[in-house]
Design a protein around this motif. Structure first.
Motif, PDB file in Angstrom:
ATOM      1  N   UNK A  51       0.830  -1.189   0.000  1.00 51.29           N
ATOM      2  CA  UNK A  51       0.000   0.000   0.000  1.00 51.29           C
ATOM      3  C   UNK A  51       0.874   1.252   0.000  1.00 51.29           C
ATOM      4  N   UNK A  52       0.598   2.204  -0.897  1.00 52.40           N
ATOM      5  CA  UNK A  52       1.499   3.347  -1.048  1.00 52.40           C
ATOM      6  C   UNK A  52       1.447   4.347   0.114  1.00 52.40           C
ATOM      7  N   UNK A  53       1.885   3.895   1.301  1.00 53.81           N
ATOM      8  CA  UNK A  53       1.943   4.851   2.413  1.00 53.81           C
ATOM      9  C   UNK A  53       3.379   5.161   2.823  1.00 53.81           C
ATOM     10  N   UNK A  54       4.353   4.583   2.120  1.00 55.74           N
ATOM     11  CA  UNK A  54       5.734   5.003   2.329  1.00 55.74           C
ATOM     12  C   UNK A  54       6.220   5.612   1.023  1.00 55.74           C
ATOM     13  N   UNK A  55       7.270   6.437   1.101  1.00 54.21           N
ATOM     14  CA  UNK A  55       7.741   7.084  -0.124  1.00 54.21           C
ATOM     15  C   UNK A  55       8.188   6.057  -1.151  1.00 54.21           C
ATOM     16  N   UNK A  56       8.764   4.929  -0.661  1.00 52.88           N
ATOM     17  CA  UNK A  56       9.223   3.915  -1.615  1.00 52.88           C
ATOM     18  C   UNK A  56       8.034   3.351  -2.391  1.00 52.88           C
ATOM     19  N   UNK A  57       6.994   2.966  -1.645  1.00 51.83           N
ATOM     20  CA  UNK A  57       5.830   2.404  -2.323  1.00 51.83           C
ATOM     21  C   UNK A  57       5.098   3.441  -3.157  1.00 51.83           C
ATOM     22  N   UNK A  58       5.152   4.696  -2.716  1.00 45.91           N
ATOM     23  CA  UNK A  58       4.510   5.750  -3.505  1.00 45.91           C
ATOM     24  C   UNK A  58       5.236   5.955  -4.823  1.00 45.91           C
ATOM     25  N   UNK A  59       6.545   5.731  -4.837  1.00 44.31           N
ATOM     26  CA  UNK A  59       7.277   5.798  -6.099  1.00 44.31           C
ATOM     27  C   UNK A  59       6.932   4.599  -6.960  1.00 44.31           C
ATOM     28  N   UNK A  60       6.945   3.412  -6.297  1.00 41.86           N
ATOM     29  CA  UNK A  60       6.719   2.204  -7.085  1.00 41.86           C
ATOM     30  C   UNK A  60       5.320   2.162  -7.684  1.00 41.86           C
ATOM     31  N   UNK A  65       3.057   0.952 -12.722  1.00 41.63           N
ATOM     32  CA  UNK A  65       1.755   0.872 -13.375  1.00 41.63           C
ATOM     33  C   UNK A  65       1.813   1.474 -14.771  1.00 41.63           C
ATOM     34  N   UNK A  66       1.325   0.726 -15.721  1.00 37.02           N
ATOM     35  CA  UNK A  66       1.314   1.241 -17.086  1.00 37.02           C
ATOM     36  C   UNK A  66       0.459   2.500 -17.173  1.00 37.02           C
ATOM     37  N   UNK A  71       3.101   9.684 -15.358  1.00 33.13           N
ATOM     38  CA  UNK A  71       3.418  10.717 -14.375  1.00 33.13           C
ATOM     39  C   UNK A  71       4.849  10.546 -13.879  1.00 33.13           C
ATOM     40  N   UNK A  72       5.488  11.647 -13.556  1.00 28.81           N
ATOM     41  CA  UNK A  72       6.752  11.518 -12.824  1.00 28.81           C
ATOM     42  C   UNK A  72       6.428  11.092 -11.386  1.00 28.81           C
ATOM     43  N   UNK A  73       7.430  10.518 -10.689  1.00 29.06           N
ATOM     44  CA  UNK A  73       7.199  10.091  -9.312  1.00 29.06           C
ATOM     45  C   UNK A  73       6.978  11.304  -8.419  1.00 29.06           C
ATOM     46  N   UNK A  74       7.733  12.366  -8.723  1.00 35.80           N
ATOM     47  CA  UNK A  74       7.550  13.596  -7.959  1.00 35.80           C
ATOM     48  C   UNK A  74       7.194  14.727  -8.911  1.00 35.80           C
TER      49      UNK A  74
ATOM     50  N   UNK B  39       5.420  14.083  -3.702  1.00 37.69           N
ATOM     51  CA  UNK B  39       5.149  12.805  -4.350  1.00 37.69           C
ATOM     52  C   UNK B  39       3.877  12.918  -5.200  1.00 37.69           C
ATOM     53  N   UNK B  40       3.917  12.337  -6.412  1.00 39.08           N
ATOM     54  CA  UNK B  40       2.722  12.375  -7.261  1.00 39.08           C
ATOM     55  C   UNK B  40       1.580  11.596  -6.620  1.00 39.08           C
TER      56      UNK B  40
END
Ligand code: HEM
Lengths: 280, 248
Positions: A51-60, A65-66, A71-74, B39-40
């Motif tokens: 689940x995207x609740x850490x910065x690593x998972x938020x990047x991944x 995802x196709x 989008x850029x990660x940031x 973060x996006x």
């Protein structure tokens, strides 16, 4: 006065609710349910991060995802400022998606022949579930897209978003504007009613009035000298295949260029001493 | 480089560092600390989902309020009066009433598209990128150009309907069809430029004046030919329009 009473603050309400055994049991069920869905090989082969609740998972979650990897990660904080973009590009893109979905659905019930087109549209209202709703959404979304794409162009112009290095994306944008108009225009004929027939007749007569080449261009567009069966087939093919295909490709290029050009323009890029001379 | 950059890329004592490449030009991110980005997921995603939901809600309510129109089946023998194009082309149909059809319907649109495309190659300054209307002056010029264009267009439309250029000069056809319209349009654009000049505008501010002229023209001509043209495309008040004159 207020703080002397045992205040029923939001914090207190929240605490009463979250301490209640029913709430706790609910939470337990939800998290068990989530685990049941996500803790297995099938889910984890599709979504490769937690689940995207850490910065690593938020990047991944973005670059795994196709759908999201465009989008850029940031992103720059500034580019989320509603008063900068008014969300107009995103809304235009979303309207295009709505149009593709409702349009594909309309294709199930529509035959582009002079004998059938009009009655097919009529029977959307009488014998197709949600027929009128889908046609109406398709039509109003098309009108709205013509409006939002133009407003988006104005936003980009008035913020100077076309400046180096975004010159080419501006050109792509102008083509997208023209494509949007052509898509609306070709769709306008398809119901084959008086409104459609005369609007297309008026518009194609204008092209026909061009000296020397005019009549030739009109015949190519209409497949004949009048708006008739050949014109209906041509407009239909343009409307459901050629123009949306071009649109999808160009929107892809447009988005790709936004990233290549370093995200959205911002006043951080303003260079006080660059007067547009020979800097490159 | 600022301190934050040091934190993000701490120097690793076990590695050696060398200069690998020199790149010409600037990047938007140079000398900007990471505090300028977020973060996006979730910040951008939330906004995109909200935009999609808002648009969906608007479309659904709009569709409940008004159904897509459908008139009688197409009949080449029964002319619609007025016969209007789709609303986004009505500005061209308005032009059509005042000049040769191919000038209004082909040449002007093509010129507009080309003019739009070359904007970034005319204004190459990066001084005021990302700033709405460039400056206070730009804002003033935009407003001013909007007023100027509206007044000129309404004047021209009324003149050509009540006095009629063609009743003054009808022969040869090239005069009312081509030369007069081109001179009037070109003249008004030059005049706009001359009037803007007193603010000593930059290239971008001049373009803001011209672009605003284009946007307002599109708007005014659309409104006039959608809401103010009835039978035979003659001027009418909106409340006197035949009900079939509104084309969506
Ligand atoms: C189907 C049509 C279009 C779609 C879906 C689309 C979509 C987008 C999106 C999502 C963005 C990101 C920023 C924002 O939302 O404003 C954007 C930026 C941009 N668009 Fe479009 N656009 C379209 C048409 C146009 C047109 C007609 C123009 C100009 C003539 C244009 C020029 C640009 C430029 C130059 C940028 C970068 C702006 C900046 O960095 O500030 N686009 N577009």
């Amino acid at each position: 006065m207020r703080d002397r009473l045992p205040v029923l603050s939001y914090g207190l309400i929240a605490e009463i609710i979250t301490q209640h055994p029913l709430w706790k049991r609910g939470i337990r069920w939800v998290s068990r349910g989530t685990e049941f869905i996500t803790r297995n090989r099938v889910w984890q082969s599709i979504f490769r991060q937690g689940y995207p609740d850490t910065e690593e998972n938020q990047s991944r979650v973005i670059f795994n995802s196709w759908f999201l990897h465009i989008h850029p990660v940031k992103v720059k904080k500034h580019s989320l400022n509603i008063k900068y973009t008014w969300g107009l590009g995103v809304i235009t893109a979303f309207l295009f998606i709505v149009l593709v979905i409702t349009g594909a659905w309309l294709m199930f019930f529509y035959v582009p022949s002079v004998e059938q087109a009009y009655t097919d549209i009529q029977s959307l209202a009488t014998s197709v579930t949600f027929g009128t709703l889908m046609r109406t959404v398709h039509r109003w979304a098309a009108h709205l897209m013509v409006v939002t794409v133009f407003l988006h162009m104005c936003r980009v112009f008035y913020t100077g978003g076309y400046k180096t290095p975004r010159e080419f994306n501006w050109m792509v944008g102008v083509m997208l504007w023209v494509l949007t108009l052509l898509l609306s225009f070709t769709g306008y004929l398809l119901p084959w009613d008086q409104l459609a027939y005369w609007a297309i007749t008026v518009s194609t007569n204008i092209i026909g009035s061009f000296p020397v080449l005019g009549e030739w261009m009109r015949v190519i567009l209409l497949g004949g000298h009048e708006v008739g069966p050949a014109a209906l087939i041509r407009f239909y093919t343009m409307h459901i295949a050629i123009l949306p295909g071009l649109m999808a490709i160009l929107v892809g290029v447009h988005f790709w260029r936004i990233r290549k050009d370093g995200g959205l323009s911002s006043s951080l890029e303003a260079n006080k001493i660059d007067y547009g001379g020979s800097t490159r | 480089m600022s301190d934050q950059t040091q934190d993000v890329f701490p120097k690793d004592p076990r590695k050696t560092y060398g200069l690998m490449e020199l790149v010409k030009g600037t990047s938007p991110m140079v000398e900007k600390g990471p505090e300028d980005t977020v973060m996006s997921w979730p910040h951008l995603m939330i906004l995109e989902v909200l935009a999609a939901l808002g648009t969906t809600a608007l479309l659904l309510f709009w569709s409940l309020a008004a159904k897509a129109p459908l008139r009688e089946i197409a009949d080449p023998d029964v002319t619609e009066n007025p016969a209007k194009a789709a609303w986004y082309f009505l500005s061209l149909q308005e032009l059509l009433l005042h000049m040769h059809a191919s000038l209004a319907g082909v040449i002007i649109p093509v010129v507009v598209i080309i003019a739009l495309m070359v904007i970034p190659y005319i204004d190459r300054s990066k001084r005021d990128i990302g700033i709405w209307f460039a400056s206070k002056k730009g804002r003033k010029i935009a407003l001013w150009s909007a007023g100027y264009t509206t007044v000129c267009l309404i004047g021209l439309i009324l003149f050509d309907d009540f006095v009629r250029v063609r009743s003054l000069v009808n022969e040869p056809e090239i005069l009312p069809g081509w030369i007069i319209p081109i001179l009037v349009i070109g003249g008004l654009m030059v005049l706009l430029y001359v009037l803007i000049r007193r603010w000593q505008p930059t290239t971008r501010e001049v373009l803001i004046g011209l672009f605003t002229g284009f946007v307002v023209t599109y708007f005014v001509l659309t409104v006039s030919s959608l809401f103010f043209r009835g039978m035979g495309m003659h001027l009418t008040w909106p409340w006197d329009l035949p009900p079939r004159a509104l084309t969506f």
